[in-house]
Design a protein around this motif. Structure first.
Motif, PDB file in Angstrom:
ATOM      1  N   ALA A 194       0.938   3.289  -1.974  1.00 33.64           N
ATOM      2  CA  ALA A 194      -0.089   2.695  -1.113  1.00 33.64           C
ATOM      3  C   ALA A 194      -0.979   3.785  -0.532  1.00 33.64           C
ATOM      4  N   ARG A 195      -2.248   3.604  -0.694  1.00 33.86           N
ATOM      5  CA  ARG A 195      -3.218   4.530  -0.095  1.00 33.86           C
ATOM      6  C   ARG A 195      -3.350   4.205   1.388  1.00 33.86           C
ATOM      7  N   LEU A 196      -3.326   5.234   2.231  1.00 36.30           N
ATOM      8  CA  LEU A 196      -3.356   5.030   3.675  1.00 36.30           C
ATOM      9  C   LEU A 196      -4.612   5.653   4.260  1.00 36.30           C
ATOM     10  N   ASN A 197      -5.289   4.893   5.085  1.00 40.72           N
ATOM     11  CA  ASN A 197      -6.417   5.422   5.847  1.00 40.72           C
ATOM     12  C   ASN A 197      -6.076   5.566   7.318  1.00 40.72           C
ATOM     13  N   ASN A 198      -5.037   4.823   7.749  1.00 40.56           N
ATOM     14  CA  ASN A 198      -4.635   4.854   9.157  1.00 40.56           C
ATOM     15  C   ASN A 198      -3.153   5.174   9.318  1.00 40.56           C
ATOM     16  N   GLY A 199      -2.631   5.968   8.403  1.00 40.38           N
ATOM     17  CA  GLY A 199      -1.269   6.453   8.524  1.00 40.38           C
ATOM     18  C   GLY A 199      -0.223   5.361   8.527  1.00 40.38           C
ATOM     19  N   LEU A 200       0.724   5.486   9.468  1.00 41.10           N
ATOM     20  CA  LEU A 200       1.875   4.597   9.517  1.00 41.10           C
ATOM     21  C   LEU A 200       1.489   3.139   9.724  1.00 41.10           C
ATOM     22  N   SER A 201       0.433   2.880  10.480  1.00 39.32           N
ATOM     23  CA  SER A 201       0.047   1.490  10.739  1.00 39.32           C
ATOM     24  C   SER A 201      -0.321   0.776   9.445  1.00 39.32           C
ATOM     25  N   ASP A 202      -0.994   1.484   8.524  1.00 41.43           N
ATOM     26  CA  ASP A 202      -1.299   0.889   7.218  1.00 41.43           C
ATOM     27  C   ASP A 202      -0.027   0.582   6.450  1.00 41.43           C
ATOM     28  N   ALA A 203       0.913   1.517   6.478  1.00 41.75           N
ATOM     29  CA  ALA A 203       2.171   1.333   5.751  1.00 41.75           C
ATOM     30  C   ALA A 203       2.942   0.130   6.293  1.00 41.75           C
ATOM     31  N   LEU A 204       3.003   0.004   7.611  1.00 41.84           N
ATOM     32  CA  LEU A 204       3.720  -1.121   8.209  1.00 41.84           C
ATOM     33  C   LEU A 204       3.031  -2.443   7.904  1.00 41.84           C
ATOM     34  N   HIS A 205       1.706  -2.406   7.806  1.00 43.18           N
ATOM     35  CA  HIS A 205       0.961  -3.620   7.438  1.00 43.18           C
ATOM     36  C   HIS A 205       1.342  -4.067   6.024  1.00 43.18           C
ATOM     37  N   ILE A 206       1.471  -3.111   5.104  1.00 49.20           N
ATOM     38  CA  ILE A 206       1.858  -3.452   3.730  1.00 49.20           C
ATOM     39  C   ILE A 206       3.294  -3.962   3.692  1.00 49.20           C
ATOM     40  N   VAL A 207       4.166  -3.338   4.485  1.00 49.05           N
ATOM     41  CA  VAL A 207       5.559  -3.791   4.564  1.00 49.05           C
ATOM     42  C   VAL A 207       5.613  -5.243   5.019  1.00 49.05           C
ATOM     43  N   GLN A 208       4.779  -5.612   5.983  1.00 48.55           N
ATOM     44  CA  GLN A 208       4.758  -6.996   6.454  1.00 48.55           C
ATOM     45  C   GLN A 208       4.261  -7.937   5.370  1.00 48.55           C
ATOM     46  N   ARG A 209       3.284  -7.485   4.586  1.00 47.31           N
ATOM     47  CA  ARG A 209       2.795  -8.304   3.469  1.00 47.31           C
ATOM     48  C   ARG A 209       3.905  -8.528   2.445  1.00 47.31           C
ATOM     49  N   VAL A 210       4.701  -7.491   2.210  1.00 41.90           N
ATOM     50  CA  VAL A 210       5.834  -7.614   1.282  1.00 41.90           C
ATOM     51  C   VAL A 210       6.834  -8.627   1.817  1.00 41.90           C
ATOM     52  N   LYS A 211       7.150  -8.535   3.097  1.00 42.69           N
ATOM     53  CA  LYS A 211       8.090  -9.481   3.714  1.00 42.69           C
ATOM     54  C   LYS A 211       7.576 -10.908   3.611  1.00 42.69           C
ATOM     55  N   ASP A 212       6.291 -11.077   3.885  1.00 46.98           N
ATOM     56  CA  ASP A 212       5.699 -12.420   3.809  1.00 46.98           C
ATOM     57  C   ASP A 212       5.758 -12.959   2.383  1.00 46.98           C
ATOM     58  N   ALA A 213       5.528 -12.078   1.400  1.00 47.39           N
ATOM     59  CA  ALA A 213       5.533 -12.517  -0.006  1.00 47.39           C
ATOM     60  C   ALA A 213       6.913 -12.986  -0.438  1.00 47.39           C
ATOM     61  N   LEU A 214       7.963 -12.406   0.146  1.00 45.19           N
ATOM     62  CA  LEU A 214       9.328 -12.753  -0.254  1.00 45.19           C
ATOM     63  C   LEU A 214      10.008 -13.700   0.725  1.00 45.19           C
ATOM     64  N   SER A 215       9.272 -14.186   1.708  1.00 41.26           N
ATOM     65  CA  SER A 215       9.890 -14.998   2.762  1.00 41.26           C
ATOM     66  C   SER A 215      10.309 -16.384   2.290  1.00 41.26           C
ATOM     67  N   SER A 216       9.533 -16.987   1.402  1.00 42.20           N
ATOM     68  CA  SER A 216       9.882 -18.332   0.938  1.00 42.20           C
ATOM     69  C   SER A 216      10.892 -18.263  -0.197  1.00 42.20           C
ATOM     70  N   PRO A 217      11.834 -19.208  -0.271  1.00 37.01           N
ATOM     71  CA  PRO A 217      12.874 -19.190  -1.309  1.00 37.01           C
ATOM     72  C   PRO A 217      12.294 -19.289  -2.716  1.00 37.01           C
ATOM     73  N   ILE A 218      13.064 -18.791  -3.679  1.00 34.66           N
ATOM     74  CA  ILE A 218      12.701 -18.863  -5.095  1.00 34.66           C
ATOM     75  C   ILE A 218      13.618 -19.868  -5.770  1.00 34.66           C
ATOM     76  N   ARG A 219      13.045 -20.763  -6.571  1.00 31.37           N
ATOM     77  CA  ARG A 219      13.849 -21.782  -7.246  1.00 31.37           C
ATOM     78  C   ARG A 219      14.373 -21.230  -8.572  1.00 31.37           C
ATOM     79  N   LEU A 220      15.692 -21.242  -8.715  1.00 32.21           N
ATOM     80  CA  LEU A 220      16.349 -20.824  -9.946  1.00 32.21           C
ATOM     81  C   LEU A 220      17.419 -21.838 -10.309  1.00 32.21           C
TER      82      LEU A 220
END
Length: 584
Positions: free
Chosen positions: A240-266
């Motif tokens: 991940a390219r960062l323009n605002n250091g750690l805050s950018d990284a934490l923002h991406i981490v939250q996006r990852v969490k949101d992407a995996l938050s809903s269950p997957i049907r198998l």
């Protein structure tokens, strides 16, 4: 000198036959050139220098088709690419006898690659010394190499870059720039925590489907310029390219969490994807990307234990190297029998009788020195060496009792407590391990006590229940270690064949100064009495603690007030000296 002009003849093979005219006519020299070029299976041409520029004198059909511009009769032959003409012009002006290089050209169906050789011919003509140019088609080879490289650099299941491809993609992004002064980059490592359970319960095809779905979701969370890769079986990583250091990284981490938050049907099941996330931020663009990836992987290992997002801190890689060294040395020590047992006595608080000893593993390594049990046992659990370590400890403890019996010529009235790791309980056949230890040592099962933790029971209650009943069939006692630090309740204690509760030292050692801890200890003692369980108090450091616990009805104690862990000979002497029983 006039330039060569093109000649078009219907009877010429377009791949091999020459098509050339000099001033509109053929001479004897040209005829020789025609025969020479016609004999070659690859594209070839004879070139002279004319007005400081290379001009094609003779060329076979393959050379015409691939490298020369179409021309009408009387027009000079021209190369399709300026690069070709400049390369030959430089050679003509130099003094090298021959030269080889690879030249790409744009073909009808995409790039074509040719391995070209330029060589000076010895014969001088009135036009000067000619050069012979040949070109071998390497397109198919380069296509195969490209496909193989793509396969080597990518994950076949998810089509994402693999570990190697991830490194190259990072290099491309960093070198591709431009980067502002305050820009940086981070590596975010993601470990799917429950992936192995999906594979075990639903099969590998379901596991593959889960990985593909997770890859799609993670990809949807990326920003432009980010790179997602699958760097292991159930491990993903994001550049991940960062323009605002750690805050950018934490923002991406939250996006990852949101992407995996809903269950997957198998397979008609809703699977919730839990993951551990570790992040490492590069201090500069000059930092080695591989080091940053390793730092992120070290952080994700900590995240698996802590249950939180972990940001890499200085020293973690050093700790990881230490763990690797400890694992390597421990493996060697186990194979050579270099570990020992220490024995801490268990004292009956009312009579001061030594009821037994707790066997504790100790390791003094030639290279590392004395390694703390908390360190090497954790490494053993992580690496799987805990099974071998646990089996060694059980056998050695049982044989120690047998040696003591032999030394006095009778069965000693003491037992031995042996700790069981939750990892060992999950991976090994513990019941057969104890059965083997009893058989080889010749002692009775009633003299061994297995100490288990609450976490071992909570992790797999049904498996733990079966194990405990199997140990009771061997006549062994069972103690719940570190009681009070977990989540046990009266119902679970009542349904399990537990004989002893061991109150954790964190409650006992400071209970005289901490009213809350005193209440906890007295509550445990009262509960144990109602369940007809014995209680051992750990961490008794002085006489006042021993007396207070004795007054409250605690059955047994251990701690530095009585003795520190001792080697086998010291423990045996300690028992013989106290055989007449002193008061607490």
């Amino acid at each position: 000198m006039k330039p060569a002009s093109a000649c078009h003849r219907d009877d010429i093979d377009q791949n091999r036959g020459p098509c050339v005219a000099v001033d509109g006519v053929y001479d004897e020299e040209d005829s020789c050139a025609d025969h020479l070029l016609a004999a070659l299976s690859m594209p070839a041409a004879i070139i002279y220098e004319n007005d400081d520029q290379p001009w094609v004198h003779s060329a076979n059909g393959g050379f015409h088709q691939r490298f020369l511009m179409p021309s009408d009769r009387g027009e000079s032959l021209r190369f399709k690419g300026r690069e070709w003409q400049d390369r030959i012009a430089r050679f003509l002006k130099g003094d090298r006898v021959s030269e080889s290089f690879e030249m790409p050209i744009q073909g009808r169906f995409g790039p074509e690659y040719f391995y070209c050789t330029i060589g000076r011919l010895k014969e001088l003509t009135d036009r000067g010394r000619p050069i012979l140019v040949t070109a071998v088609d390497r397109t198919s080879e380069r296509t195969i190499e490209k496909n193989l490289r793509r396969e080597l650099m990518s994950d076949s299941l998810t089509a994402l870059p693999n570990r190697t491809g991830f490194g190259e993609a990072i290099d491309d992004r960093i070198k591709g720039g431009p980067w502002s002064d305050n820009a940086g980059f981070a590596i975010i490592a993601i470990d799917l925590s429950r992936f192995s359970r999906v594979n075990e319960s639903l099969g590998p095809m379901a596991g593959d489907e889960l990985l593909i779905t997770v890859a799609k979701r993670l990809k949807s969370s990326l920003r432009q310029g980010d790179v997602l890769a699958r760097i292991g079986g159930n491990d993903f990583a994001i550049f991940a390219r960062l323009n605002n250091g750690l805050s950018d990284a934490l923002h991406i981490v939250q996006r990852v969490k949101d992407a995996l938050s809903s269950p997957i049907r198998l397979s008609n099941l809703q699977i919730r994807v839990d993951c551990a996330i570790g992040c490492a931020i590069a201090v500069s663009l000059d930092e080695d990307p591989d080091d940053v990836v390793r730092k992120a992987q070290a952080a994700v290992k900590i995240a698996k234990r802590s249950g939180k997002v972990e940001i890499y801190r200085n020293g973690v890689l050093k700790e990881a190297h230490r763990r690797f060294l400890v694992e390597s040395r421990l493996r060697d020590a186990l194979s050579k029998g270099a570990l020992t047992l220490a024995f801490q006595p268990l004292i009956h608080l009312s009579s001061s009788e030594i009821t037994g000893f707790e066997a504790l593993a100790r390791w003094n390594d030639e290279e590392l020195g004395a390694v703390a049990p908390v360190e090497f046992i954790a490494v053993a659990e992580e690496s799987g060496l805990i099974v071998e370590l646990g089996r060694w400890a059980a056998l050695e403890a049982a044989q120690t009792l047998a040696r003591w019996d032999e030394a006095v010529g009778q069965t000693l009235p003491v037992g031995m407590n042996i700790n069981l790791s939750p990892i060992q309980m999950a991976r090994d056949d513990v019941a057969s391990m104890f059965e083997e230890a009893l058989r080889f040592s010749g002692i009775e099962g009633r003299r061994l006590t297995a100490e288990i933790t609450e976490s071992a029971i909570i992790a797999d209650p049904e498996k733990a229940r079966k194990l405990l009943f199997a140990l009771k069939e061997l006549k062994m006692s069972i103690a719940m270690d570190d009681f009070g630090t977990g989540f046990s309740n009266l119902a679970s204690l009542h349904s399990l064949p537990i004989d002893i509760l061991k109150i954790d030292r964190s409650f006992v050692s400071t209970m005289m100064e901490d009213h809350d801890k005193e209440v906890i200890v007295r509550t445990i003692l009262s509960m144990a009495e109602s369940l007809n369980l014995k209680v051992t108090a750990e961490g008794i450091e002085d006489q006042s603690l021993a007396h207070r616990l004795q007054q409250w009805g605690c059955w047994q104690g251990q701690g530095y007030y009585f003795a520190k862990p001792m080697n086998e000979a010291e423990a045996f002497d300690y028992w013989r000296v106290r055989w007449n029983f002193e008061t607490v």
